[in-house]
Design a protein around this motif. Structure first.
Motif, PDB file in Angstrom:
ATOM      1  N   LEU A  83       1.242  -1.596   0.152  1.00 31.65           N
ATOM      2  CA  LEU A  83      -0.355  -0.595  -0.637  1.00 31.65           C
ATOM      3  C   LEU A  83       0.733   1.240  -0.029  1.00 31.65           C
ATOM      4  O   LEU A  83       0.904   2.336   0.822  1.00 31.65           O
ATOM      5  N   THR A  84       1.061   1.586  -1.259  1.00 32.87           N
ATOM      6  CA  THR A  84       2.459   2.770  -1.069  1.00 32.87           C
ATOM      7  C   THR A  84       1.791   3.852  -0.917  1.00 32.87           C
ATOM      8  O   THR A  84       2.567   5.043  -1.257  1.00 32.87           O
ATOM      9  N   GLY A  85       1.170   4.065  -1.965  1.00 37.73           N
ATOM     10  CA  GLY A  85       0.362   5.653  -1.272  1.00 37.73           C
ATOM     11  C   GLY A  85      -0.954   5.482  -0.931  1.00 37.73           C
ATOM     12  O   GLY A  85      -1.653   6.665  -1.216  1.00 37.73           O
ATOM     13  N   THR A  86      -1.461   5.023  -0.145  1.00 39.25           N
ATOM     14  CA  THR A  86      -2.215   4.917   0.647  1.00 39.25           C
ATOM     15  C   THR A  86      -1.891   4.310   2.405  1.00 39.25           C
ATOM     16  O   THR A  86      -1.551   3.958   2.422  1.00 39.25           O
ATOM     17  N   PRO A  87      -3.016   5.867   3.360  1.00 37.09           N
ATOM     18  CA  PRO A  87      -2.427   5.702   4.713  1.00 37.09           C
ATOM     19  C   PRO A  87      -2.546   4.241   5.353  1.00 37.09           C
ATOM     20  O   PRO A  87      -3.268   4.113   5.079  1.00 37.09           O
ATOM     21  N   ALA A  88      -1.274   3.808   5.652  1.00 34.86           N
ATOM     22  CA  ALA A  88      -2.178   2.783   6.602  1.00 34.86           C
ATOM     23  C   ALA A  88      -1.138   2.165   7.741  1.00 34.86           C
ATOM     24  O   ALA A  88      -0.402   2.289   7.327  1.00 34.86           O
ATOM     25  N   VAL A  89      -1.670   1.673   8.515  1.00 32.82           N
ATOM     26  CA  VAL A  89      -1.649   1.173   9.597  1.00 32.82           C
ATOM     27  C   VAL A  89      -1.969   0.107  10.206  1.00 32.82           C
ATOM     28  O   VAL A  89      -3.013  -0.434  10.187  1.00 32.82           O
ATOM     29  N   VAL A  90      -0.570  -1.356  10.812  1.00 35.40           N
ATOM     30  CA  VAL A  90      -1.446  -2.057  11.901  1.00 35.40           C
ATOM     31  C   VAL A  90      -1.710  -1.681  13.377  1.00 35.40           C
ATOM     32  O   VAL A  90      -0.780  -1.538  13.695  1.00 35.40           O
ATOM     33  N   LEU A  91      -2.415  -2.355  13.679  1.00 39.90           N
ATOM     34  CA  LEU A  91      -3.185  -2.039  15.395  1.00 39.90           C
ATOM     35  C   LEU A  91      -3.370  -3.579  15.684  1.00 39.90           C
ATOM     36  O   LEU A  91      -3.476  -4.279  15.562  1.00 39.90           O
ATOM     37  N   GLY A  92      -2.088  -2.838  16.707  1.00 37.93           N
ATOM     38  CA  GLY A  92      -2.672  -4.410  17.784  1.00 37.93           C
ATOM     39  C   GLY A  92      -3.544  -4.587  19.298  1.00 37.93           C
ATOM     40  O   GLY A  92      -4.254  -3.252  19.584  1.00 37.93           O
ATOM     41  N   LYS A  93      -2.948  -5.082  19.984  1.00 38.64           N
ATOM     42  CA  LYS A  93      -4.032  -5.165  21.096  1.00 38.64           C
ATOM     43  C   LYS A  93      -3.747  -3.926  22.198  1.00 38.64           C
ATOM     44  O   LYS A  93      -2.572  -2.768  22.045  1.00 38.64           O
ATOM     45  N   ARG A  94      -4.941  -3.215  22.578  1.00 38.89           N
ATOM     46  CA  ARG A  94      -5.103  -1.941  23.301  1.00 38.89           C
ATOM     47  C   ARG A  94      -4.746  -0.946  22.413  1.00 38.89           C
ATOM     48  O   ARG A  94      -4.240   0.382  22.687  1.00 38.89           O
ATOM     49  N   GLU A  99     -11.473  -3.421  24.361  1.00 39.64           N
ATOM     50  CA  GLU A  99     -10.101  -4.543  24.512  1.00 39.64           C
ATOM     51  C   GLU A  99     -10.523  -5.260  25.377  1.00 39.64           C
ATOM     52  O   GLU A  99     -10.110  -5.616  26.033  1.00 39.64           O
ATOM     53  N   VAL A 100     -10.919  -4.154  27.123  1.00 32.80           N
ATOM     54  CA  VAL A 100     -11.455  -4.929  28.035  1.00 32.80           C
ATOM     55  C   VAL A 100     -11.843  -6.018  28.127  1.00 32.80           C
ATOM     56  O   VAL A 100     -11.231  -7.280  28.861  1.00 32.80           O
ATOM     57  N   THR A 101     -13.058  -6.565  27.544  1.00 31.16           N
ATOM     58  CA  THR A 101     -13.491  -7.686  26.919  1.00 31.16           C
ATOM     59  C   THR A 101     -12.478  -8.614  26.800  1.00 31.16           C
ATOM     60  O   THR A 101     -12.513  -9.861  27.668  1.00 31.16           O
ATOM     61  N   ALA A 102     -11.722  -8.838  25.601  1.00 33.75           N
ATOM     62  CA  ALA A 102     -10.894  -9.356  25.751  1.00 33.75           C
ATOM     63  C   ALA A 102      -9.509  -9.979  26.282  1.00 33.75           C
ATOM     64  O   ALA A 102      -8.672 -11.409  26.748  1.00 33.75           O
ATOM     65  N   ASP A 103      -9.588  -8.858  27.301  1.00 38.87           N
ATOM     66  CA  ASP A 103      -7.882  -9.209  28.124  1.00 38.87           C
ATOM     67  C   ASP A 103      -8.509  -8.366  29.289  1.00 38.87           C
ATOM     68  O   ASP A 103      -7.662  -7.279  29.622  1.00 38.87           O
ATOM     69  N   PRO A 104      -9.422  -8.886  30.099  1.00 35.61           N
ATOM     70  CA  PRO A 104      -9.597  -7.618  31.337  1.00 35.61           C
ATOM     71  C   PRO A 104      -8.515  -7.610  32.728  1.00 35.61           C
ATOM     72  O   PRO A 104      -8.635  -6.793  33.464  1.00 35.61           O
ATOM     73  N   ASP A 105      -7.540  -8.645  32.153  1.00 32.16           N
ATOM     74  CA  ASP A 105      -6.647  -8.138  33.121  1.00 32.16           C
ATOM     75  C   ASP A 105      -5.325  -7.824  32.842  1.00 32.16           C
ATOM     76  O   ASP A 105      -4.049  -8.217  33.055  1.00 32.16           O
ATOM     77  N   ASP A 106      -4.869  -7.056  32.037  1.00 35.10           N
ATOM     78  CA  ASP A 106      -3.755  -7.149  31.046  1.00 35.10           C
ATOM     79  C   ASP A 106      -3.911  -5.054  32.178  1.00 35.10           C
ATOM     80  O   ASP A 106      -4.068  -4.846  31.738  1.00 35.10           O
ATOM     81  N   PRO A 107      -2.158  -5.905  32.218  1.00 29.25           N
ATOM     82  CA  PRO A 107      -1.745  -4.498  32.897  1.00 29.25           C
ATOM     83  C   PRO A 107      -1.604  -3.560  32.253  1.00 29.25           C
ATOM     84  O   PRO A 107      -1.365  -2.215  32.651  1.00 29.25           O
ATOM     85  N   GLU A 108      -0.836  -3.991  30.732  1.00 28.92           N
ATOM     86  CA  GLU A 108      -0.928  -2.397  30.112  1.00 28.92           C
ATOM     87  C   GLU A 108      -2.058  -1.758  29.659  1.00 28.92           C
ATOM     88  O   GLU A 108      -1.881  -0.957  29.554  1.00 28.92           O
ATOM     89  N   LEU A 109      -3.118  -2.390  29.683  1.00 29.17           N
ATOM     90  CA  LEU A 109      -4.654  -1.854  29.269  1.00 29.17           C
ATOM     91  C   LEU A 109      -4.607  -0.787  30.850  1.00 29.17           C
ATOM     92  O   LEU A 109      -4.936   0.380  30.593  1.00 29.17           O
TER      93      LEU A 109
END
Length: 292
Positions: free
Chosen positions: A119-130, A188-198
């Motif tokens: 995707l050279t001419g289109t803004p794109a990012v990959v988002l992970g958890k949180r 995101e909380v529903t996926a990992d309610p005990d995530d300390p980083e979140l």
């Protein structure tokens, strides 16, 4: 086995611990006219832990017994290490029910990276958890900010939306976009309610920003994967872009977010000009230091 509850000792430990924490670590001024105590104030700890100031005050005064859930959120808010957490549970007379699962570093899926690179001419990012920003292409850096200059541990879409002046100011409908981002983060909380980083991210932004604190308290959730973004870019002016996200089918939680403009529109021409200026630069990605 747990020891007998000692509310006064627990309160003393909480008070001592918050005094050890530098306000600057949470984006707060180190000193101001209202700061009369070392470290964090009671109300700041309460905000970080998402509990009432009155309840936290009674905890420090030894007038109430803490529940296991409150202990867990206090441990995250006060950034306790493993030994300190065990001590906290012992003082409270509670069983330590913390999850012991191993968290592995987030890494961009090879297929996601290949798609991003094309995707050279289109803004794109990959988002992970949180909603951590794991990878981006040149066009996304040209649109938003120089992601590579931001430490990996701070490279989070919601944090940038609230705390980065450039990213925040470019949103012509910032309140709408930011409120939606908060609602997506709550999902995101529903996926990992005990995530300390979140928990750390939510606590930090709750202390720093009144709007975030208010919107987080709404418990609003959103799972939409498309919408329209209206930007005011410092170089090419106003842009109206369609924002679409696609989730990885492997359960990793990674999503590809792509922004496009209607062909022939002023935004399409402006985006083409913007991306042409940086077409020779490489895309970026993060593979270190971010757990799942």
């Amino acid at each position: 086995m747990t020891s007998a509850s000692d509310p006064r000792a627990l309160g003393a430990f909480l008070k001592a611990r918050r005094a050890q924490l530098a306000p600057l670590e949470f984006g707060l001024p180190q000193a101001d006219s209202a700061r009369k105590v070392a470290g964090l104030r009671r109300e700041e700890v309460a905000q970080l832990a998402a509990i009432s100031v009155d309840y936290y005050t009674r905890l420090e005064q030894g007038r109430v017994r803490a529940s296991a859930s409150v202990l867990a959120t206090l441990a995250r808010a006060l950034r306790l290490d493993d030994d300190q957490q065990r001590y906290l549970y012992e003082l409270a007379g509670r069983a330590d029910a913390r999850p012991r699962r191993r968290r592995t570093a987030q890494r961009v899926r090879p297929a996601m990276q290949r798609l991003l690179d094309q995707l050279t001419g289109t803004p794109a990012v990959v988002l992970g958890k949180r909603m951590d920003i794991l990878a981006w292409n040149v066009a996304a850096a040209a649109l938003y900010t120089d992601f590579a200059s931001i430490p990996a541990g701070r490279r989070n879409y919601v944090r940038l939306l609230f705390a980065d002046p450039v990213v925040r100011d470019m949103h012509r409908e910032w309140a709408h976009d930011a409120r939606d981002a908060v609602a997506a983060l709550r999902m995101e909380v529903t996926a990992d309610p005990d995530d300390p980083e979140l928990a750390r991210l939510v606590g930090e932004l709750s202390v720093q920003d009144a709007d975030f604190r208010s919107w987080w308290a709404e418990h609003r959730v959103i799972g939409s994967s498309y919408g329209t973004k209206r930007y005011r870019h410092r170089l090419v002016g106003e842009l109206t872009l369609d924002c679409d996200t696609w989730s990885s089918p492997d359960g990793s939680g990674q999503r590809l977010m792509v922004l496009t403009a209607e062909p022939g529109s002023p935004s399409h021409d402006a985006l083409r000009i913007l991306t042409s200026w940086t077409a020779e630069e490489p895309s970026g990605n993060v593979t270190e230091g971010r757990d799942q």
